[in-house]
Each structure stands twice: as structure tokens, then as C-alpha cells.
Write a protein that holds these residues in place. Structure first.
Motif, PDB file in Angstrom:
ATOM      1  N   ILE A 475       0.857  -1.185   0.000  1.00 34.02           N
ATOM      2  CA  ILE A 475       0.000   0.000   0.000  1.00 34.02           C
ATOM      3  C   ILE A 475       0.892   1.233   0.000  1.00 34.02           C
ATOM      4  O   ILE A 475       1.982   1.221   0.574  1.00 34.02           O
ATOM      5  N   THR A 476       0.454   2.271  -0.684  1.00 35.45           N
ATOM      6  CA  THR A 476       1.217   3.512  -0.766  1.00 35.45           C
ATOM      7  C   THR A 476       0.378   4.645  -0.205  1.00 35.45           C
ATOM      8  O   THR A 476      -0.630   5.036  -0.812  1.00 35.45           O
ATOM      9  N   PRO A 477       0.725   5.183   0.966  1.00 33.65           N
ATOM     10  CA  PRO A 477      -0.024   6.305   1.556  1.00 33.65           C
ATOM     11  C   PRO A 477      -0.005   7.530   0.635  1.00 33.65           C
ATOM     12  O   PRO A 477       0.903   7.699  -0.187  1.00 33.65           O
ATOM     13  N   THR A 478      -1.006   8.370   0.764  1.00 31.45           N
ATOM     14  CA  THR A 478      -1.154   9.537  -0.108  1.00 31.45           C
ATOM     15  C   THR A 478      -1.152  10.834   0.707  1.00 31.45           C
ATOM     16  O   THR A 478      -1.374  10.831   1.919  1.00 31.45           O
ATOM     17  N   GLN A 479      -0.892  11.932  -0.010  1.00 30.85           N
ATOM     18  CA  GLN A 479      -0.907  13.262   0.582  1.00 30.85           C
ATOM     19  C   GLN A 479      -2.056  14.066  -0.007  1.00 30.85           C
ATOM     20  O   GLN A 479      -2.559  13.757  -1.087  1.00 30.85           O
ATOM     21  N   ASP A 480      -2.453  15.128   0.709  1.00 32.93           N
ATOM     22  CA  ASP A 480      -3.448  16.031   0.145  1.00 32.93           C
ATOM     23  C   ASP A 480      -2.769  17.038  -0.774  1.00 32.93           C
ATOM     24  O   ASP A 480      -1.557  16.982  -1.007  1.00 32.93           O
ATOM     25  N   SER A 481      -3.545  17.954  -1.317  1.00 28.99           N
ATOM     26  CA  SER A 481      -3.010  18.908  -2.295  1.00 28.99           C
ATOM     27  C   SER A 481      -1.961  19.835  -1.701  1.00 28.99           C
ATOM     28  O   SER A 481      -1.172  20.442  -2.438  1.00 28.99           O
ATOM     29  N   ASN A 482      -1.925  19.951  -0.378  1.00 30.79           N
ATOM     30  CA  ASN A 482      -0.940  20.812   0.276  1.00 30.79           C
ATOM     31  C   ASN A 482       0.302  20.053   0.716  1.00 30.79           C
ATOM     32  O   ASN A 482       1.183  20.618   1.381  1.00 30.79           O
ATOM     33  N   GLY A 483       0.376  18.775   0.392  1.00 31.16           N
ATOM     34  CA  GLY A 483       1.534  17.984   0.764  1.00 31.16           C
ATOM     35  C   GLY A 483       1.471  17.408   2.162  1.00 31.16           C
ATOM     36  O   GLY A 483       2.475  16.885   2.672  1.00 31.16           O
ATOM     37  N   ASN A 484       0.297  17.469   2.817  1.00 30.58           N
ATOM     38  CA  ASN A 484       0.136  16.911   4.156  1.00 30.58           C
ATOM     39  C   ASN A 484      -0.392  15.484   4.060  1.00 30.58           C
ATOM     40  O   ASN A 484      -1.186  15.164   3.174  1.00 30.58           O
ATOM     41  N   MET A 485       0.059  14.642   4.976  1.00 31.61           N
ATOM     42  CA  MET A 485      -0.402  13.259   4.978  1.00 31.61           C
ATOM     43  C   MET A 485      -1.868  13.168   5.369  1.00 31.61           C
ATOM     44  O   MET A 485      -2.307  13.792   6.333  1.00 31.61           O
ATOM     45  N   GLU A 486      -2.620  12.412   4.594  1.00 28.91           N
ATOM     46  CA  GLU A 486      -4.043  12.231   4.850  1.00 28.91           C
ATOM     47  C   GLU A 486      -4.266  11.023   5.763  1.00 28.91           C
ATOM     48  O   GLU A 486      -3.390  10.179   5.933  1.00 28.91           O
ATOM     49  N   LEU A 487      -5.493  10.948   6.327  1.00 31.65           N
ATOM     50  CA  LEU A 487      -5.897   9.711   6.987  1.00 31.65           C
ATOM     51  C   LEU A 487      -6.049   8.647   5.904  1.00 31.65           C
ATOM     52  O   LEU A 487      -6.705   8.876   4.891  1.00 31.65           O
ATOM     53  N   GLN A 488      -5.439   7.498   6.138  1.00 26.57           N
ATOM     54  CA  GLN A 488      -5.369   6.476   5.097  1.00 26.57           C
ATOM     55  C   GLN A 488      -6.442   5.408   5.293  1.00 26.57           C
ATOM     56  O   GLN A 488      -6.725   4.994   6.427  1.00 26.57           O
ATOM     57  N   ASN A 489      -7.013   4.974   4.155  1.00 31.31           N
ATOM     58  CA  ASN A 489      -7.987   3.887   4.153  1.00 31.31           C
ATOM     59  C   ASN A 489      -7.700   2.984   2.960  1.00 31.31           C
ATOM     60  O   ASN A 489      -7.596   3.467   1.825  1.00 31.31           O
ATOM     61  N   PHE A 490      -7.552   1.695   3.216  1.00 35.81           N
ATOM     62  CA  PHE A 490      -7.250   0.737   2.161  1.00 35.81           C
ATOM     63  C   PHE A 490      -8.106  -0.514   2.342  1.00 35.81           C
ATOM     64  O   PHE A 490      -8.384  -0.926   3.477  1.00 35.81           O
ATOM     65  N   THR A 491      -8.488  -1.115   1.201  1.00 31.74           N
ATOM     66  CA  THR A 491      -9.151  -2.419   1.213  1.00 31.74           C
ATOM     67  C   THR A 491      -8.340  -3.357   0.337  1.00 31.74           C
ATOM     68  O   THR A 491      -8.162  -3.097  -0.864  1.00 31.74           O
ATOM     69  N   LEU A 492      -7.823  -4.431   0.936  1.00 32.30           N
ATOM     70  CA  LEU A 492      -6.993  -5.396   0.229  1.00 32.30           C
ATOM     71  C   LEU A 492      -7.752  -6.709   0.112  1.00 32.30           C
ATOM     72  O   LEU A 492      -8.247  -7.234   1.110  1.00 32.30           O
ATOM     73  N   THR A 493      -7.821  -7.224  -1.116  1.00 38.09           N
ATOM     74  CA  THR A 493      -8.479  -8.509  -1.351  1.00 38.09           C
ATOM     75  C   THR A 493      -7.451  -9.475  -1.914  1.00 38.09           C
ATOM     76  O   THR A 493      -6.878  -9.231  -2.979  1.00 38.09           O
ATOM     77  N   PHE A 494      -7.223 -10.577  -1.200  1.00 39.87           N
ATOM     78  CA  PHE A 494      -6.249 -11.578  -1.609  1.00 39.87           C
ATOM     79  C   PHE A 494      -6.945 -12.716  -2.367  1.00 39.87           C
ATOM     80  O   PHE A 494      -8.168 -12.866  -2.306  1.00 39.87           O
ATOM     81  N   VAL A 495      -6.133 -13.534  -3.043  1.00 42.19           N
ATOM     82  CA  VAL A 495      -6.704 -14.570  -3.913  1.00 42.19           C
ATOM     83  C   VAL A 495      -7.164 -15.806  -3.155  1.00 42.19           C
ATOM     84  O   VAL A 495      -7.727 -16.720  -3.758  1.00 42.19           O
ATOM     85  N   ALA A 496      -6.919 -15.875  -1.860  1.00 43.33           N
ATOM     86  CA  ALA A 496      -7.287 -17.072  -1.097  1.00 43.33           C
ATOM     87  C   ALA A 496      -7.688 -16.670   0.309  1.00 43.33           C
ATOM     88  O   ALA A 496      -7.312 -15.591   0.799  1.00 43.33           O
ATOM     89  N   PRO A 497      -8.486 -17.514   0.994  1.00 41.27           N
ATOM     90  CA  PRO A 497      -8.760 -17.262   2.410  1.00 41.27           C
ATOM     91  C   PRO A 497      -7.466 -17.181   3.210  1.00 41.27           C
ATOM     92  O   PRO A 497      -6.438 -17.726   2.825  1.00 41.27           O
TER      93      PRO A 497
END
Length: 632
Positions: A475-497
Motif C-alpha cells: 500500500i502507498t499512503p497519499t498526501q493532500d493537495s498541500n503535501g500533508n499526509m491524509e488519513l489512510q484507508n485501504f481495502t486489500l483482497t487476496f486470492v485465497a482465504p
């Protein structure tokens, strides 16, 4: 005189024996059964002649069918009967921004500037310093804007998102002669890119106005006035165009001038080029800067015989209509070149279901996902008019599940000349080959036993292999338009249980170290804890203090092991560095679904060779024999 001759055999020896059996039934000729006789030589000639005729008939019959034909002209002809046109060589395409600066001091600046079709650029591939020429695909205009640079007045012309293609523009002119029945106009180069073909028709040489003809796609709305042309590959391997008969498509008049221009290309050779410089001036000005928006992709060699054999029946089945998900795949593969693998599925099979949609996932040849312009090209020009009106196609990016492998193998050094280091290298190459040949495609299943068998067979000294797979995504965290770190939210789906041990306090999920905005110098990790009464687990963030795991966030997400899903939410790292999220699969065989792809990351391939002490020393070696754990 006997007249019974067996003519069922085709083999030379059997043909000759049949002739001998026939001659046995008569008394006029002798010595037919003596190999040194003149009669025997005549029998050889007759047998060879019959054998050659049989082979010729056999080959000729094979050439009459798409599945068995070997001559390209015959394969192309059979495919044409199914309404399929073989794909030509395709030139790589890149997108660039071109900026022209013109000094306003001499008053030469004009309100607008035009970059013409065919304006030349060049590029050097970093891999081998090969030089390739690119040309502007379509004419484009830019409006001049006054700018001041280092106290000098300039007019700046910015050409944004200019499509450039590799190759050289070739222009050919033909005169229409209606005394020639079914006159064809041939492109004179084997490596012509027919996707860049432009066809114009003028009344005569002096006439400046011309009609633009477009490629024929379907009979819908085509009549005697429709300005369409037909394209086909001829028996010599060249592409050629022809026009309608005055009923299905407009028929040019006698002595009209047909102009065709297209790109001659080297195909895939310059895929990946990303640095370009202008060769031609633009409007007489040479102060030009070229910046790359998208590196060149999509170059491909001419369609092979096997590809024609595979795609022609599929295209015939679709009838150029996208109804089923397989229809979408067939149409896109026919008209879009930048495809390494493709997967299509209906919205009813999506997770969650999304009725009224069809989903398309494409893995490009050189990059991880398609560009926005390529996605728009598929949903627009390629699928528009072919799909059911009530169905909306949606292009999604591939979802990669990377594999980290522990490979432990035991070997008998008495059965090989290779050292442990050389065996390590051999096994690494075997795993890389397996990854290249079997994975990285939407139907690429990771078959555990298949991989272990390949490793065992790579050298006679390797006796058995244990492979422990772990799944990970970055996962690669992102910044807002001002270069500040945003609160991060990610959903990862793998190929197996995901493997979990009931009630275990051992972390199911692991991660690489990362910093938090509240403590940039600290090293933090993702882990997980049990949720009472649930098979799911809660994601936490912890740090290590004095060899103890100290939880700093006890609600950073959720693991749903049964569906292989990890959700991360509301955490704020201190930078945009990638974070690796790793889990253990609940099965050794891994199969992708829908948009999923599996790839072995050889950077995380841990190989451990170990001498098999029992194979070397017999039962006495069992004292020092070690077993490999199922888990790391």
C-alpha cells in the motif's frame, strides 16, 4: 488378366507391395519381385508418384480448413470467410506535451501554431541505446500565450497530450480504374500499421477537396452513399483496401485519385521508450521542449497464425456484438493491442453484485494498469455501438497478489557436480520460469505440487522440496493537495482465504515498519487480535519496546479471513513510503478470480538447500536429519 489392385494404402512401401501383389496375378511380366531388376525400378517410380500425389492431396485438403492450414495466405482466407481481418503490426504509442517558445522581439510570433501530422521526434532506449523515430499522429493546434522568462518576452505554445507513434509516415496515391474488376489498392510494406491508415479520395489531381473514407465495421446504416473502405490481408502478406460496389458502400468514379497514408513501424521494439526530443521544427521554430506524459506502449508484431486460428471463430461467434462477457473479451482483443491478459465478467458475478454492468480487467504488456486514455479508448471507440444499450462497461485495474516463497529442498551431493550455491541458483531460475510461464495472467493458478515437481526435476540430486507461500500486497499512503499526509484507508483482497489459528494470539497479519505522523522517528507495525465470538480479527498498530509489543492503536482495521479481505482505516503515517502487508494463505493452491492476478516476487524468494543426511549416510544419518516446519 487379373484386374484387382488395392489402392487404399498411402505409405510408399505398402503402395509398392500392392503393385507387386497385382503383378503376381498376371503372366506377362516377370522379375517384379527381384529388387535388382528393371521392373523393380519401374515399380519404385510408380510408387513414388502415387505417394507424392497422395501427400499433395493430403496437404491440399489440410489447407482448406482453418485448424489445419499452414500457409499464412490460406489461414487468412479461411478467417476472412468468418468475417475476421488479421491484425497488422502495431506501432507503440506515447503521449507527450510539446512546448514551443518564440521570441517576441522579432515579431515572428503568430496567434496560433500547428504541429502537423508526421512531425518527427526521436528516442534512445536506455536498455541498449537503440534509436527510434516517432511521429505526431494527428495535427494539433495551440494558442500562443505571452510569457516572460529571464526578462525576455516570449510567446509560448503548449501542445498538450499529443499522441506520438513509432515509425515513418508513408503516403501512396492510386488512380481508380473501373475497367479492373474488384480493383484493390495495396499497402506496399509488410510492417504497415493498419490502425493508423487514412484513406482519402479526390475527383482528380487538380482538385484540392477530398472525401475521407472510414473503415467498414458493420452493415448497419451502410448504403450506396456510405464513404467506407474494406481492409484485408492478401495471399502475399500485404494489406490492401477496396471500396464498395455502389450498393454496399460508395464506389469511386473512374480516374478518381485514392490517397492512403499509414505508419511503417518496427512493432514492439521500442515499447517502454519514455524520453523524446524533437527533430523537426514547428512552424519554423526550434526552441522546443518535449515532456513525457505516458511512456510508449502497445507495440506488437503482426498477428500470428495461431492467434488468427484462436480469435477468428470467437469473433465470428460475437458477430461484432457484445452481449456476453466473452463477447467483450473477443472484441477488445481484436481491436486493442496493449493486452497481456484480459478478464471479463458480468455485474451479477461481481462482489458485491452490480447489475447493469460488465467489468473488464486488462493487464497491459509493460505496465501494471492501463492509462485513462486507453480505458476511454476501449469503452468509447472500441465498444461503443457494439454493447447492449442497457449495459455499461467498466474498466478496472488488475488486483495483484504477490507471493513470498520459502523454498527448502534436500539434496544428495553424491548425485551432482553442482555446489549448494549452484543448486540455489538453479532452483531460483526454475521458480522464475514457473512464474513467467504459469502466473501473471487472469487464469494463472498457483499449483503447489506443480512447482515442487518442477524443482524436484530440475536436478537429479534434489530429493524433495517444501514450498511455503505467503501472500502480500503493498500500500502507498497519499498526501493532500498541500503535501500533508491524509488519513489512510485501504481495502486489500487476496486470492485465497487467510490462515488463522482459532483463538491464537499470534499475529495473522504482518507488515513492514512505518512511521506515524505523531512519532516520525518510531517504527510501527500492523498486527491483529481476536474478536470474541467472531471468526474475524481486528487490525492493530503496535511498536516494539524492550522486546514487548505495545499496542498504540487497537482499531486500525478488520481481517475477514474467510474471504481473504483486509481493511485498514484511519491511520496517518509520516511519509508516502510503501508498506508491505503479508498474510498466510489457508491453502497451498491459489486461484485468482475476476480482476485478480498472482505473481511470485523473486525479491522475496528465500531458498534453503540442505544435505539429506539419510540419503548420504543411511540410517545413521537419521540422527542429524531435520524436518522443515509448515510455518516460518
Amino acid at each position: 488378366m487379373a484386374n484387382n489392385l488395392n489402392v487404399t494404402e498411402l505409405d510408399f512401401d505398402e503402395i509398392k507391395q500392392n503393385l507387386k501383389n497385382y503383378l503376381k496375378q498376371q503372366s506377362e511380366f516377370n522379375d517384379y519381385d527381384f529388387d535388382g531388376s528393371g521392373m523393380s525400378v519401374l515399380l519404385d517410380v510408380l510408387s513414388y508418384n502415387t505417394h507424392y500425389n497422395a501427400l499433395n492431396a493430403h496437404y491440399s485438403l489440410n489447407e482448406a480448413f482453418l485448424d489445419s492450414a499452414q500457409i499464412r495466405g490460406n489461414v487468412v482466407t479461411r478467417a476472412k470467410l468468418l468475417g475476421y481481418t488479421s491484425r497488422s503490426t502495431l506501432s507503440p504509442r506515447a503521449i507527450v506535451n510539446i512546448v514551443v517558445l518564440v521570441s517576441n522581439a522579432d515579431g515572428q510570433a503568430t496567434p496560433t501554431l500547428t504541429v502537423p501530422r508526421g512531425a518527427k521526434l526521436n528516442t534512445l532506449l536506455p536498455s541498449d541505446s537503440s534509436e527510434f523515430q516517432y511521429v505526431v499522429f494527428e495535427e494539433q493546434q495551440a494558442v500562443g500565450v505571452a510569457v516572460v522568462i529571464e526578462n525576455v518576452n516570449y510567446v509560448q505554445y503548449t501542445f498538450s497530450n499529443v499522441v506520438i507513434v513509432e515509425g515513418t509516415v508513408r503516403e501512396l496515391k492510386y488512380r481508380v480504374d473501373n475497367d479492373i474488376e474488384n480493383q484493390k489498392f495495396q499497402l506496399s510494406d509488410f510492417n504497415s500499421d493498419t490502425s493508423t491508415l487514412k484513406v482519402r479520395v479526390q475527383t482528380n489531381e487538380e482538385e484540392e477537396a477530398f472525401d475521407i473514407f472510414t473503415p467498414f465495421e458493420s452493415l448497419r446504416n451502410v448504403n450506396s452513399a456510405s464513404k467506407v473502405y474494406y481492409l484485408q490481408e492478401n495471399s502475399s502478406g500485404y494489406y490492401e483496401i477496396y471500396f464498395g460496389d455502389g450498393v454496399t458502400g460508395f464506389k469511386p468514379s473512374n480516374n478518381n485519385i485514392v490517397t492512403v497514408d499509414y505508419i511503417i513501424t518496427e512493432g514492439r521494439e521500442s515499447n517502454g521508450a519514455n524520453t523524446f526530443s524533437m527533430v523537426d521544427n514547428i512552424g519554423g521554430f526550434s526552441n522546443i521542449t518535449v515532456t513525457t506524459v505516458t511512456a510508449s506502449v502497445g507495440g506488437a508484431d503482426q498477428e500470428t497464425l495461431e492467434s488468427i486460428r484462436f480469435n477468428a471463430p470467437l469473433t465470428f461467434t460475437t458477430q461484432n456484438r457484445a452481449v456476453t462477457s466473452e463477447d467483450y473479451a473477443a472484441i477488445i482483443k481484436k481491436e486493442f493491442s496493449n493486452i497481456d491478459s484480459i478478464s471479463t465478467w458480468g455485474g451479477e458475478d461481481n462482489d458485491p453484485p452490480e447489475y447493469g454492468k460488465v467489468y473488464v480487467a486488462v493487464k497491459p504488456l509493460l505496465s501494471a494498469s492501463l492509462t485513462e486514455s486507453e480505458k476511454n479508448d476501449i469503452t468509447g471507440s472500441i465498444l461503443k455501438g457494439k454493447n447492449v444499450v442497457s449495459i455499461t462497461p467498466e474498466i478496472v485495474d488488475p488486483n495483484f497478489t504477490n507471493l513470498e516463497l520459502d523454498v527448502n529442498f534436500k539434496y544428495n551431493p553424491n548425485l551432482t557436480d553442482r555446489s549448494a550455491v549452484e543448486l540455489d541458483s538453479l532452483v531460483r531460475d526454475t521458480v522464475s520460469d514457473y512464474n513467467f510461464n504459469n502466473l501473471n495472467k487472469f487464469d494463472g493458478v498457483f499449483r503447489h505440487s506443480q512447482l515442487t515437481r518442477a524443482i524436484d526435476n530440475s536436478d537429479p540430486s534434489i530429493l524433495n522440496t517444501i514450498v511455503r507461500p505467503r501472500m502480500f500486497q503493498n500500500i502507498t499512503p497519499t498526501q493532500d493537495s498541500n503535501g500533508n499526509m491524509e488519513l489512510q484507508n485501504f481495502t486489500l483482497t487476496f486470492v485465497a482465504p487467510i490462515y488463522t489459528s482459532s483463538g491464537s494470539i499470534t499475529y495473522t497479519l504482518n507488515s513492514s515498519a512505518f512511521g506515524l505522523a505523531t512519532d516520525p522517528t518510531g517504527e510501527y507495525y500492523f498486527g491483529d487480535i481476536v474478536i470474541a465470538g467472531s471468526e474475524n480479527r481486528k487490525v492493530i498498530i503496535y511498536k516494539v519496546v524492550n522486546n514487548q509489543n505495545i499496542i498504540v492503536n487497537n482499531d486500525a482495521g478488520l481481517i475477514e479471513p474467510n474471504i481473504g479481505k483486509v481493511t485498514l482505516h484511519s491511520f496517518r503515517p509520516n511519509n508516502t513510503n510503501q508498506i508491505k502487508i503479508t498474510v498466510i494463505p489457508n491453502t497451498l493452491d491459489l486461484a485468482p478470480k475476476r480482476d485478480q492476478l498472482i505473481s511470485i516476487d523473486t525479491n522475496f524468494l528465500n531458498i534453503t538447500p540442505e544435505i539429506d543426511t539419510i540419503a548420504v549416510a543411511g540410517s545413521s544419518g537419521s540422527i542429524n536429519y531435520t524436518n522443515t516446519s509448515r510455518f516460518k
